[in-house]
Design an enzyme around this catalytic site. Structure first.
Site, PDB file in Angstrom:
ATOM      1  N   ASP A  40     -13.875   6.893 -13.374  1.00 46.03           N
ATOM      2  CA  ASP A  40     -13.180   7.502 -14.272  1.00 46.03           C
ATOM      3  C   ASP A  40     -13.460   9.156 -15.071  1.00 46.03           C
ATOM      4  O   ASP A  40     -13.559   9.151 -16.357  1.00 46.03           O
ATOM      5  CB  ASP A  40     -12.618   6.745 -15.436  1.00 46.03           C
ATOM      6  CG  ASP A  40     -11.325   7.210 -16.646  1.00 46.03           C
ATOM      7  OD1 ASP A  40     -10.503   8.575 -16.359  1.00 46.03           O
ATOM      8  OD2 ASP A  40     -11.822   7.076 -17.456  1.00 46.03           O
ATOM      9  N   ASN A  91     -15.173   1.826 -26.937  1.00 46.93           N
ATOM     10  CA  ASN A  91     -13.472   1.101 -26.636  1.00 46.93           C
ATOM     11  C   ASN A  91     -13.571   0.291 -25.635  1.00 46.93           C
ATOM     12  O   ASN A  91     -13.738  -1.314 -24.995  1.00 46.93           O
ATOM     13  CB  ASN A  91     -12.130   1.827 -26.042  1.00 46.93           C
ATOM     14  CG  ASN A  91     -11.158   1.019 -26.345  1.00 46.93           C
ATOM     15  OD1 ASN A  91     -10.768   0.383 -27.094  1.00 46.93           O
ATOM     16  ND2 ASN A  91     -10.862   0.262 -24.927  1.00 46.93           N
ATOM     17  N   HIS A  92     -14.983   0.766 -24.518  1.00 44.62           N
ATOM     18  CA  HIS A  92     -14.578  -0.087 -22.879  1.00 44.62           C
ATOM     19  C   HIS A  92     -16.105   0.404 -22.818  1.00 44.62           C
ATOM     20  O   HIS A  92     -16.583   1.300 -22.868  1.00 44.62           O
ATOM     21  CB  HIS A  92     -13.890   0.230 -22.571  1.00 44.62           C
ATOM     22  CG  HIS A  92     -13.613   1.630 -21.953  1.00 44.62           C
ATOM     23  ND1 HIS A  92     -12.876   1.865 -22.460  1.00 44.62           N
ATOM     24  CD2 HIS A  92     -14.101   2.590 -21.242  1.00 44.62           C
ATOM     25  CE1 HIS A  92     -12.279   3.440 -22.670  1.00 44.62           C
ATOM     26  NE2 HIS A  92     -13.541   3.853 -21.635  1.00 44.62           N
ATOM     27  N   GLN A 116     -12.983  -0.769 -16.589  1.00 45.27           N
ATOM     28  CA  GLN A 116     -13.638  -0.293 -17.564  1.00 45.27           C
ATOM     29  C   GLN A 116     -13.178  -1.466 -18.642  1.00 45.27           C
ATOM     30  O   GLN A 116     -12.360  -1.606 -19.310  1.00 45.27           O
ATOM     31  CB  GLN A 116     -13.271   0.507 -18.226  1.00 45.27           C
ATOM     32  CG  GLN A 116     -13.393   2.228 -17.270  1.00 45.27           C
ATOM     33  CD  GLN A 116     -11.802   3.462 -17.987  1.00 45.27           C
ATOM     34  OE1 GLN A 116     -10.954   2.999 -17.741  1.00 45.27           O
ATOM     35  NE2 GLN A 116     -12.992   4.161 -18.094  1.00 45.27           N
ATOM     36  N   ASP A 140     -12.986  -4.387 -21.782  1.00 45.95           N
ATOM     37  CA  ASP A 140     -13.026  -3.931 -23.571  1.00 45.95           C
ATOM     38  C   ASP A 140     -13.982  -4.286 -24.093  1.00 45.95           C
ATOM     39  O   ASP A 140     -14.050  -5.537 -23.657  1.00 45.95           O
ATOM     40  CB  ASP A 140     -12.471  -3.815 -23.763  1.00 45.95           C
ATOM     41  CG  ASP A 140     -10.547  -2.621 -23.851  1.00 45.95           C
ATOM     42  OD1 ASP A 140     -10.374  -2.197 -22.770  1.00 45.95           O
ATOM     43  OD2 ASP A 140      -9.613  -2.718 -25.160  1.00 45.95           O
ATOM     44  N   ARG A 193     -16.357  13.033 -29.979  1.00 50.59           N
ATOM     45  CA  ARG A 193     -15.197  13.428 -29.979  1.00 50.59           C
ATOM     46  C   ARG A 193     -14.240  11.627 -30.433  1.00 50.59           C
ATOM     47  O   ARG A 193     -14.986  11.044 -28.961  1.00 50.59           O
ATOM     48  CB  ARG A 193     -14.936  14.110 -28.869  1.00 50.59           C
ATOM     49  CG  ARG A 193     -12.998  13.884 -28.945  1.00 50.59           C
ATOM     50  CD  ARG A 193     -13.422  12.893 -27.121  1.00 50.59           C
ATOM     51  NE  ARG A 193     -11.593  13.281 -26.735  1.00 50.59           N
ATOM     52  CZ  ARG A 193     -11.462  11.875 -25.715  1.00 50.59           C
ATOM     53  NH1 ARG A 193     -12.178  11.112 -25.443  1.00 50.59           N
ATOM     54  NH2 ARG A 193      -9.987  11.957 -25.544  1.00 50.59           N
ATOM     55  N   ASP A 219     -13.925   8.540 -28.500  1.00 49.66           N
ATOM     56  CA  ASP A 219     -12.060   8.222 -27.469  1.00 49.66           C
ATOM     57  C   ASP A 219     -11.346   6.849 -27.219  1.00 49.66           C
ATOM     58  O   ASP A 219     -11.473   6.068 -28.045  1.00 49.66           O
ATOM     59  CB  ASP A 219     -12.978   8.160 -26.073  1.00 49.66           C
ATOM     60  CG  ASP A 219     -12.566   7.405 -24.443  1.00 49.66           C
ATOM     61  OD1 ASP A 219     -12.048   8.889 -24.481  1.00 49.66           O
ATOM     62  OD2 ASP A 219     -12.048   6.974 -24.237  1.00 49.66           O
ATOM     63  N   GLU A 269      -9.025  10.436 -30.810  1.00 54.03           N
ATOM     64  CA  GLU A 269      -7.919  10.925 -29.969  1.00 54.03           C
ATOM     65  C   GLU A 269      -6.868   9.876 -30.602  1.00 54.03           C
ATOM     66  O   GLU A 269      -7.502   8.542 -29.458  1.00 54.03           O
ATOM     67  CB  GLU A 269      -8.116  10.575 -28.342  1.00 54.03           C
ATOM     68  CG  GLU A 269      -7.345  11.279 -27.199  1.00 54.03           C
ATOM     69  CD  GLU A 269      -7.722  10.320 -26.517  1.00 54.03           C
ATOM     70  OE1 GLU A 269      -6.954  10.793 -24.874  1.00 54.03           O
ATOM     71  OE2 GLU A 269      -8.418   8.904 -26.024  1.00 54.03           O
ATOM     72  N   HIS A 296      -8.614  17.460 -21.294  1.00 60.22           N
ATOM     73  CA  HIS A 296      -8.402  16.983 -19.455  1.00 60.22           C
ATOM     74  C   HIS A 296      -7.782  16.449 -19.329  1.00 60.22           C
ATOM     75  O   HIS A 296      -7.832  16.280 -18.145  1.00 60.22           O
ATOM     76  CB  HIS A 296      -9.939  16.941 -20.029  1.00 60.22           C
ATOM     77  CG  HIS A 296     -10.499  15.652 -20.404  1.00 60.22           C
ATOM     78  ND1 HIS A 296     -10.455  15.379 -21.993  1.00 60.22           N
ATOM     79  CD2 HIS A 296     -10.078  14.199 -20.217  1.00 60.22           C
ATOM     80  CE1 HIS A 296     -10.345  14.093 -22.239  1.00 60.22           C
ATOM     81  NE2 HIS A 296     -10.672  14.043 -21.570  1.00 60.22           N
TER      82      HIS A 296
END
Ligand code: NOJ
Ligand code: CA
Length: 558
Positions: A65, A107-108, A173, A175, A203, A205, A250, A317
């Site tokens: 990813d 998160n993951h 991915q 969590d 930042r 995510d 985000e 992105h």
């Protein structure tokens, strides 16, 4: 006093610039961008006027990813350099007056992370509870997946133990379970580590997913308490360790929920959040040639406390998501800016960059960026926007816009000394190829997109009221025109944008004392209010103007 009310609020009128080290500049000729290459471009970014660099994930990763699948939070992917190279970049950026924030993906992890490898081994492994597992068959969650082309459930059965683990994103991915205090301790350690290496914030995510309690037991939820408290703890920790560092979230959810993530009236949650709602409304407005949807969105934004700020953007992105528009509105934007199926992704977004969506019309492109920089908040650019880069539609999904930075007209774009075939990602071969769009040519051309964006940044920085102030819409008769006034303390700027290709003369009134003059920020030209406080401004098709309001006795700085 709350921590959020102290310190330097530099981010209120910062210019954020995001880049992926892997696609920015290759220092060792292997076709992959790296920290050594980036170090050599810090002066370019300083010259452009960037004040805050946002580095996308650069950690060791199987790269399924694009680096958002991490296997080690405490290191640099060896393809990109070393921790030493990272510190060189941060130090050089600081020396040039730039802050550096990095992606915090909590998160993951990747399913190849040693924690997950342990976790999946057995139900009594010490790392089992670092992730979210369930033993009963999950319900249908196909409506909750983020990547509908790849996944049909947010739960994946793991053969080893016959249980399911939660993955809000790809199945590779898993969590993390942030209800587990051990996981939270580790997250603070990660923050502390990078703060110690000099970063000025993060930042964060996928914020709403981090704080969702999907899959947690009632006991865990009870013990964890209000997830927003965890966010407050992160903000406080970043503040303590960095002094004036930020957390930029985000958070693509409705404004009222965003308000909660800001820490409501206390403003002690996220320092900044991207305005996804405003961005989507801006595209709808551009498509309709009518700023009404954007005006509506701005009006619905919650009033922020002093310690928080919006980050505005037109591109990032990921796919240009239009998920918060109605089906009909989304179709309008698709029809205007991405009618072909190959331009669309996930049924909700576009794979294109802005210039190609605007049909390459420099007037419209410039109007869109002038608009971005005039909106209440802090502007954020995605690398290559300053030179009007295009995309490679044949690349899968979001990869279409993640192409190498175009430095020169050479076949490998000056991105690398390696041949084109060895590059980490392909370059456009159409009218947006390096031959047509590159830094070298544009830096020496005063009429280029680069020169335009650099000037825009300079003007934005020269008018801090744009980042700090309160905005109001000025009444005027043209539906295609947006007229905003932004005031902060003694200063005030008026910005006008024409969303249509037809020129107009805009007349409006200001309640100012006689003798007040509007000075065009870009040309220095002056307009006088008449005795009734009225003024007329001519706007070309897709024209824009910024004016500083000068009272009769104001001292001009320039
Ligand atoms: C949001 C990032 O912007 C995106 O690129 C990524 O795929 C997901 N989060 C998962 O980390
Ligand atoms: Ca390299």
């Amino acid at each position: 006093m709350r921590i959020t009310e102290t310190g330097d609020l530099w981010w209120k009128n910062a210019v954020i610039y995001s880049l992926d080290v892997e696609t920015y500049n290759d220092g060792n000729g292997d076709g992959i961008g790296d920290f050594a290459g980036l170090a050599g471009r810090i002066d370019y970014l300083a010259e452009l006027g960037v004040t805050c660099l946002w580095l996308m994930p650069f950690f060791p990763s199987p790269d399924l990813d694009d680096g958002y699948d991490i296997t080690d939070f405490y290191n640099v992917d060896p393809r990109l350099g070393s921790l030493g190279d990272f510190v060189e970049v941060t130090r050089t950026a600081h020396d040039r007056g730039m802050r550096v924030i990095i992606d915090l993906v909590i998160n993951h992890t990747s399913d190849q992370h040693p924690w997950f490898k342990q976790s999946r081994k057995s139900t009594d492994n010490p790392y089992r509870d670092w992730y979210v597992w369930r033993s009963d068959t999950p319900p249908d969650t196909s409506d909750k997946v983020v990547f509908p082309d790849q996944e049909d459930s947010i739960w994946e059965k793991d053969d080893k133990t016959g249980e399911w683990y939660l993955h809000n994103f790809y199945k590779h991915q898993p969590d993390l379970n942030i209800a587990n205090p051990k996981v939270r301790d580790e997250i603070f350690k990660i923050i502390g580590f990078w703060a110690q290496l000099g970063v000025d914030g993060f930042r964060i995510d996928a914020v709403p997913f981090i704080f969702s309690t999907e899959g947690n037991t009632p006991e865990e939820i009870e013990a964890f308490g209000d997830p927003h408290d965890f966010l407050r703890d992160i903000r406080a920790m970043v503040g303590r360790r960095t002094g004036d560092g930020i957390i930029l979230g985000e958070v693509n959810i409705p404004y009222t929920d965003q308000y909660t993530f800001f820490g409501e009236e206390h403003g002690d949650g996220l320092t900044m959040q991207f305005d996804f709602i405003g961005m989507q409304a801006a595209y709808l407005s551009l498509a309709r040639q009518d700023p009404a949807p954007l005006v509506k969105a701005l009006g619905q934004r919650p009033q922020l406390s002093h310690g928080t700020q919006w980050a505005n953007f037109l591109r990032n992105h990921d796919e240009l998501t239009l998920d918060k528009l109605t089906d009909k509105e989304r179709q309008e934007v698709f029809d205007a800016f991405g009618p072909e199926p190959e331009m669309q992704v996930y049924g909700r977004g576009l794979k294109r960059r802005l210039p190609s969506m605007m049909g390459g019309d420099p007037r419209r492109i410039r109007m869109a960026y002038s608009l971005l920089f005039s909106l209440p908040g802090t502007p954020s650019l995605f690398y290559g926007e300053e030179i009007g880069m295009g995309e490679v539609l044949s690349e899968e999904g979001r990869m279409a816009v993640r192409t190498p930075m175009q430095w020169t007209p050479e076949p490998s774009a000056g991105f690398s000394t390696a041949g084109v075939r060895k590059l980490v990602a392909p370059l456009p071969s159409d009218g947006y190829s390096p031959e047509h769009v590159n830094v070298a040519d544009q830096r020496s051309d005063p009429d280029s997109q680069y020169a335009f964006v650099r000037d825009l940044i300079f003007r934005y920085r020269q008018h801090p009221e744009l980042g700090w102030g309160q905005h109001e819409v000025i009444e005027q008769p043209h539906t295609a025109v947006l007229a905003l006034r932004c005031r902060h303390e003694e200063n005030s700027v008026i910005t006008l944008h024409n969303f249509s290709p037809d020129g107009v003369t805009v007349a409006f009134s200001l309640d100012e004392e006689p003798g007040t003059v509007l000075v065009d920020v870009f040309t220095g030209e002056e307009c006088r209010l008449d005795d009734e406080g009225r003024i007329e401004v001519v706007l070309d098709g897709y024209g824009y103007r910024w004016y500083r309001v000068h009272g009769p006795d104001d001292r001009r700085l320039y």
